[in-house]
Motif scaffolding. Structure first.
Motif, mmCIF file in Angstrom:
data_model
loop_
_atom_site.group_PDB
_atom_site.id
_atom_site.type_symbol
_atom_site.label_atom_id
_atom_site.label_comp_id
_atom_site.label_asym_id
_atom_site.label_seq_id
_atom_site.Cartn_x
_atom_site.Cartn_y
_atom_site.Cartn_z
ATOM 1 N N ARG A 1 -11.078 2.751 8.118
ATOM 2 C CA ARG A 1 -9.641 2.534 8.269
ATOM 3 C C ARG A 1 -9.076 3.186 9.530
ATOM 4 N NH1 ARG A 1 -6.795 2.765 2.550
ATOM 5 N NH2 ARG A 1 -6.240 0.583 2.771
ATOM 6 N N GLU A 2 -9.361 4.475 9.706
ATOM 7 C CA GLU A 2 -8.761 5.199 10.833
ATOM 8 C C GLU A 2 -9.334 4.712 12.162
ATOM 9 O OE1 GLU A 2 -7.444 9.332 8.620
ATOM 10 O OE2 GLU A 2 -9.444 9.258 9.461
ATOM 11 N N TYR A 3 -10.643 4.552 12.222
ATOM 12 C CA TYR A 3 -11.237 4.055 13.457
ATOM 13 C C TYR A 3 -10.668 2.681 13.806
ATOM 14 C CZ TYR A 3 -14.702 2.464 16.830
ATOM 15 O OH TYR A 3 -15.312 1.978 17.962
ATOM 16 N N GLU A 9 -12.853 -6.090 8.369
ATOM 17 C CA GLU A 9 -12.933 -5.010 7.389
ATOM 18 C C GLU A 9 -14.203 -4.182 7.503
ATOM 19 O OE1 GLU A 9 -12.862 -6.979 3.578
ATOM 20 O OE2 GLU A 9 -14.637 -8.159 4.045
ATOM 21 N N GLU A 44 -5.483 -0.798 18.327
ATOM 22 C CA GLU A 44 -4.606 -0.375 19.423
ATOM 23 C C GLU A 44 -5.262 -0.685 20.762
ATOM 24 O OE1 GLU A 44 -2.517 2.143 22.316
ATOM 25 O OE2 GLU A 44 -4.631 2.212 21.819
ATOM 26 N N GLU A 89 -16.173 3.912 1.425
ATOM 27 C CA GLU A 89 -15.536 4.588 2.557
ATOM 28 C C GLU A 89 -14.778 5.824 2.090
ATOM 29 O OE1 GLU A 89 -13.005 1.947 4.883
ATOM 30 O OE2 GLU A 89 -11.957 3.626 5.805
ATOM 31 N N ILE A 114 -12.366 6.555 21.554
ATOM 32 C CA ILE A 114 -11.634 6.715 20.302
ATOM 33 C C ILE A 114 -12.154 7.990 19.634
ATOM 34 C CG2 ILE A 114 -11.301 5.802 17.974
ATOM 35 C CD1 ILE A 114 -11.422 2.967 19.213
ATOM 36 N N LEU A 165 -7.753 1.441 13.095
ATOM 37 C CA LEU A 165 -6.396 1.550 13.646
ATOM 38 C C LEU A 165 -6.472 1.784 15.150
ATOM 39 C CD1 LEU A 165 -4.685 3.624 10.835
ATOM 40 C CD2 LEU A 165 -3.903 1.379 11.654
ATOM 41 N N ALA A 166 -7.384 2.665 15.565
ATOM 42 C CA ALA A 166 -7.537 2.952 17.003
ATOM 43 C C ALA A 166 -8.110 1.742 17.737
ATOM 44 C CB ALA A 166 -8.421 4.180 17.197
ATOM 45 N N LEU A 167 -9.077 1.066 17.116
ATOM 46 C CA LEU A 167 -9.689 -0.108 17.744
ATOM 47 C C LEU A 167 -8.653 -1.229 17.912
ATOM 48 C CD1 LEU A 167 -12.210 -1.586 18.789
ATOM 49 C CD2 LEU A 167 -12.751 -2.184 16.405
ATOM 50 N N SER A 206 -0.854 -1.671 16.352
ATOM 51 C CA SER A 206 -2.132 -1.907 15.678
ATOM 52 C C SER A 206 -1.926 -1.990 14.173
ATOM 53 C CB SER A 206 -3.117 -0.788 15.978
ATOM 54 O OG SER A 206 -4.286 -0.958 15.187
ATOM 55 N N PHE A 207 -2.604 -2.954 13.559
ATOM 56 C CA PHE A 207 -2.648 -3.014 12.104
ATOM 57 C C PHE A 207 -4.047 -2.718 11.570
ATOM 58 C CE2 PHE A 207 1.234 -5.407 12.966
ATOM 59 C CZ PHE A 207 2.093 -4.800 12.071
ATOM 60 N N GLY A 208 -4.961 -2.284 12.478
ATOM 61 C CA GLY A 208 -6.299 -1.955 12.006
ATOM 62 C C GLY A 208 -6.874 -3.086 11.173
ATOM 63 N N LYS A 209 -7.409 -2.737 10.008
ATOM 64 C CA LYS A 209 -7.956 -3.780 9.127
ATOM 65 C C LYS A 209 -7.017 -4.075 7.965
ATOM 66 C CE LYS A 209 -10.952 -0.611 6.448
ATOM 67 N NZ LYS A 209 -12.269 -0.454 5.795
ATOM 68 N N GLU A 210 -5.736 -3.709 8.107
ATOM 69 C CA GLU A 210 -4.811 -3.801 6.969
ATOM 70 C C GLU A 210 -4.247 -5.196 6.715
ATOM 71 O OE1 GLU A 210 -4.921 -1.095 5.209
ATOM 72 O OE2 GLU A 210 -6.073 -0.157 6.819
ATOM 73 N N ASN A 211 -4.259 -6.074 7.729
ATOM 74 C CA ASN A 211 -3.676 -7.416 7.563
ATOM 75 C C ASN A 211 -4.678 -8.508 7.919
ATOM 76 O OD1 ASN A 211 -1.198 -6.456 6.754
ATOM 77 N ND2 ASN A 211 -0.246 -6.640 8.775
ATOM 78 N N PRO A 212 -5.691 -8.715 7.081
ATOM 79 C CA PRO A 212 -6.691 -9.740 7.411
ATOM 80 C C PRO A 212 -6.092 -11.140 7.328
ATOM 81 C CG PRO A 212 -7.044 -8.892 5.193
ATOM 82 C CD PRO A 212 -5.966 -8.043 5.815
ATOM 83 N N TYR A 262 3.889 3.157 8.483
ATOM 84 C CA TYR A 262 4.693 2.403 9.445
ATOM 85 C C TYR A 262 6.151 2.697 9.111
ATOM 86 C CZ TYR A 262 0.444 -0.170 10.648
ATOM 87 O OH TYR A 262 -0.811 -0.512 11.071
ATOM 88 N N LYS A 315 0.857 -1.184 0.000
ATOM 89 C CA LYS A 315 0.000 0.000 0.000
ATOM 90 C C LYS A 315 0.886 1.224 0.000
ATOM 91 C CE LYS A 315 -3.624 -2.537 2.312
ATOM 92 N NZ LYS A 315 -4.435 -2.767 3.507
#
Lengths: 439, 153
Positions: free
Chosen positions: B94-96, B90, B102, A380, A291, B98-100, B126-132, A219, A180
């Motif tokens: 995305r941003e939320y 997913e 964490e 989104e 959050i 990342l916080a979740l 945190s990887f959020g939803k980036e690494n399913p 990152y 990405k």
């Protein structure tokens, strides 16, 4: 990049409008009415230089893609010998159903090119607008976008948005190890280039008001919490913006470009901070155990809209840009996220998540008048065109059989009537629409 | 010529060995004997993942059992620092997310600290939803994507 620009006073060639035209399309459009008909417009290849046909092609593409115009196919044109400096045969253009006719010419002028264009109101039989530009030959695409903006403005009464860029996240590879990286392209998909190398994940790019810099989250190394970076678009020089413990993300510039607002997470709490871009002074704006993220300044810079789950589920809140005075503005069913304030100040666009799926919508800044413009399995991240009349967002299809579903950029007008996919070289997410490029 | 041939033969053997060991790992049931105190031991016999309900970061009873086993193992094998990765499905922005993520990583970290693991041994990310993982778009995949993964360093 320098343009010299002057309106040409082309003595209005008052060819008598002649026989009363039958009721037909007008060369004006009220795009706020949901039942408008696209304006039929004929754009003739500009004369005088080979690039003239390319310029006309870019203008046709811009206007057609706005959903407000219907570009009439050049193969149907009757008058083939149209002279860019004289009045056209209006009857011929009425004959192909045009309400507007665009003609132009390109001249070499001491290493530069000089481009003139005129928009003729075919219905009334007179010139609607005309401009002349001087620029370097390599700027021909921008000149075409600027002309398309002038036509758009003359017909809709709104500022155009074609001379703009889009930053986005280019996505490639399998979901288990997806690359990405940040890319920037012209609004129409041309001139695509990559801003980060893809070694680590980079997300959520946003332009500074001058377009010279972007902020984004990345990152720094694998397994190192994300940070916010500020990067010069042309030189590629990048620097860390703030050195907070924990994770910093969700950056966005203030309208005057002097501040960046972002989220900082530590110990399960995510709050909103502002940072002075030059002096790097930082200030905490929210202080909750919840959050608080996706902050975005109002168009005048005095307020910030953000989403927070402080009330139990993700909802939209507004506070003063200095912090304080927080109040909830979203009250519909479902979760609300990624609020973005329109550059003209009238609406806030958002992502909404409900039982039926994801949607992109707008509401007035007091939370009233909610309207959904697009929906799907996953849509989104809306971003506004600078005229506040068009949105871009991303649309992801479900993954299946271990394969990533396609992720594409889409744009929709504020009535929700016209949606189209925006072409990108790879899968794409997180679009950020730039302001008009400074001329 | 001869040396090159020999080298090629050795390389082929190594390659085959690597293949067969991968196959074994992939097919291995949890009862396979692995070296106690190894990364494989931790993954297979302790469990490196805890799972969460939608939009939640509360450690569920099944997650507490896993974290209890992790704490016990980490007290026995004290040479590993750990990183707790928080992940999301997913079905969020995305941003939320990342916080979740964490928040989820922090929840497991706090739990392990309460079980006596020194905070200095634990990092969170945190990887959020980036690494399913797994990469599906159905309820079953999402339930497994809402996870913390404890990675030994």
């Amino acid at each position: 990049m320098k343009f010299s620009r002057r309106s040409t006073i082309l003595g209005s060639v008052a060819l008598a409008a002649g026989s009363a035209a039958p009721a037909r399309a007008q060369l004006t459009i009220d795009m706020t009415r949901p039942n408008f008909e696209p304006v039929p417009i004929a754009i003739v290849d500009f004369s005088g230089d080979r690039v003239g046909a390319d310029i006309a092609g870019v203008i046709r593409n811009d206007l057609q893609n706005s959903g407000l115009f219907r570009s009439i196919s050049p193969s149907s044109f009757i008058q083939r010998d149209v002279d860019a400096s004289a009045a056209p045969r209006f009857a011929d253009w009425r004959g192909v159903g045009a309400a507007g006719l665009v003609v132009g010419q390109v001249q070499q002028a001491g290493g530069n090119i000089k481009v003139d264009f005129r928009l003729w109101d075919v219905v009334v039989g007179q010139q609607a607008t005309g401009l002349s530009f001087n620029s370097q030959p390599s700027n021909w695409r921008r000149l075409a976008h600027i002309i398309a903006d002038a036509i758009y403005k003359r017909v809709t009464g709104e500022e155009g948005y074609f001379d703009t860029r889009v930053a986005y996240v280019s996505e490639t590879g399998p979901l288990s190890s997806r690359t990405k990286r940040i890319a920037i392209m012209d609004q129409d998909g041309a001139n695509n280039r990559y801003i980060t190398d893809g070694r680590t994940i980079a997300l959520t790019p946003r332009f500074s008001p001058t377009l010279q810099e972007i902020v984004y989250m990345a990152y720094p190394e694998d397994r190192t919490p994300p940070r916010v970076f500020l990067q010069n678009v042309d030189s590629g020089r990048r620097e860390l913006l703030g050195n907070f413990p924990g994770m910093s993300f969700a950056p966005r510039f203030s309208p005057d470009g002097t501040k960046v607002v972002m989220s900082i997470s530590a110990e399960g709490r995510t709050n909103i901070y502002e940072m002075d871009v030059r002096g790097r002074a930082q200030r905490r704006l929210t202080n909750s155990a919840a959050i608080d993220t996706s902050p975005c300044y109002s168009n005048d810079g005095t307020q910030i809209v953000f989403n927070s789950d402080r009330g139990g589920t993700q909802q939209l809140y507004i506070m003063s840009a200095a912090g304080g005075g927080e109040r909830r503005i979203s009250f519909g069913e479902g979760r609300y996220a990624t609020p973005v304030w329109s550059p003209r100040g009238d609406y806030i666009a958002f992502t909404k998540i409900s039982g039926s799926g994801f949607g992109i919508g707008v509401m007035r800044t007091d939370g009233s008048g909610e309207r959904m413009l697009a929906s799907g399995f996953l849509v989104e991240g809306p971003t506004w065109a600078p005229n506040g009349r068009v949105l871009m967002f991303f649309r992801q299809q479900p993954n299946s059989g271990g394969r990533a579903g396609s992720v594409t950029l889409a744009q929709v007008d504020i009535t929700g009537r016209f949606e189209r996919q925006v072409p990108t070289p790879t899968d794409a997410s997180d679009p950020a629409w730039s302001p008009l490029i400074p001329q | 010529m001869r040396t090159i041939k020999a080298f090629a033969a050795i390389a082929a053997m190594i390659f085959m060995a690597a293949c067969s060991s991968n196959e074994q790992q992939a097919a291995a049931p949890a009862t396979t004997t692995v070296t106690p105190g190894s990364v494989a031991d931790f993954r297979q016999n302790v469990g490196d993942r805890v799972f969460f309900d939608t939009d939640m970061s509360v450690i569920r009873p099944d997650g507490r059992e896993t974290l209890n086993r992790q704490a016990e193992w980490l007290k026995k094998y004290t040479n590993y620092p750990i990183t707790i990765e928080g992940h999301c499905d997913e079905r969020g922005t995305r941003e939320y997310n990342l916080a979740l993520g964490e928040r989820r990583a922090n929840a497991a970290s706090q739990y392990l600290i309460a079980q006596g693991i020194p905070a200095a041994r634990i990092k969170t990310i945190s990887f959020g939803k980036e690494n399913p993982d797994p990469p599906g778009s159905d309820e079953g995949a999402w339930a497994r994507n809402r996870r913390d993964v404890t990675a030994l360093q």
